[in-house]
Design a protein around this motif. Sequence first.
Motif: not given
Length: 299
Positions: A45, A47, A89-90, A92-95, A97
């Motif tokens: 994607n 990266q 990535m998944a 991070e997408k769901t916040k 972090d």
Amino acid sequence: MTHLFRAALIATSLAVLAPALPLQAQTAKPAAKAEGDDPVVARVNGQPITRSAVLGFYSQLPAPMNQIPLEQILPGLINELAARKLIGMAAEKTKLDADPAVKARLQSAREQVLQNAYLEKRVNTEITEATMKARYEKMLKDQPPQEEVHARHILSASEADAQAALDEVKKGADFAEVSRKRSTGPTAATGGDLGFFTKDKMVPEFAEAAFKLQAGQVSDKPVKSQFGWHVIKVEARRKAEPPSFADAREQIYEIMTQEVVEKTVADLRKDAKIETYDWPAAGGGRQLPTLAPVEPKKK
């Protein structure tokens, strides 16, 4: 997924991937250039996955995977790193972090990486082949070679039995044969052979008697120890050979590394303000006195 789980997963999944590896290798695109001339070998994607990332992952593989040539499992390694990126990535997408517990774990991981990198830099700066060889020479000077004796013995349960064995030897019987016949110790099968040893390796009573004998001599009377009664024969004497630098290198490196770590912590403590507190109760904690600095061990 934990590191161990992912390592186990790749160990099993590569067996499935193996038939497809040649095809993947043939259809791979030429490597792109990354900053610092670290080629990009794949993108997920957008990266990048760089050559250094693949080599780092390969170096951490458990046995027997780390014994397989890199070229044979390269596509599988890239696929595994791509899977990890997708999971990240998944997350991070769901916040994830932003989750407080996750943020604390990320901070802890960051601190650990920095700690290890800092200590590694200090170790690599202060420990060189020259400093290790100097330490080796100092060890030889401080610990001169010890004397060793090569001895045999006949072990008996009573003084009378030991004396009977000694009398037989004095009459000309072969010491090893008498030991095989009479000794109650585990070395009877080898004629009582104890090999070479330094004085500190045996119980005091036995060692004192053995080191008074010259090569070829037999103790003039049985010697009592916690194991029973011994008749002792010294076959040879010599000075113990010190280990070579190559043999001692790993141990020296470990000792010096520990010293560098201890000194680093002690130096940092000198200018640090460290405060500790009671375990926090509902209304907060009470401050405790500042910890005293820890002095480095004197060598």
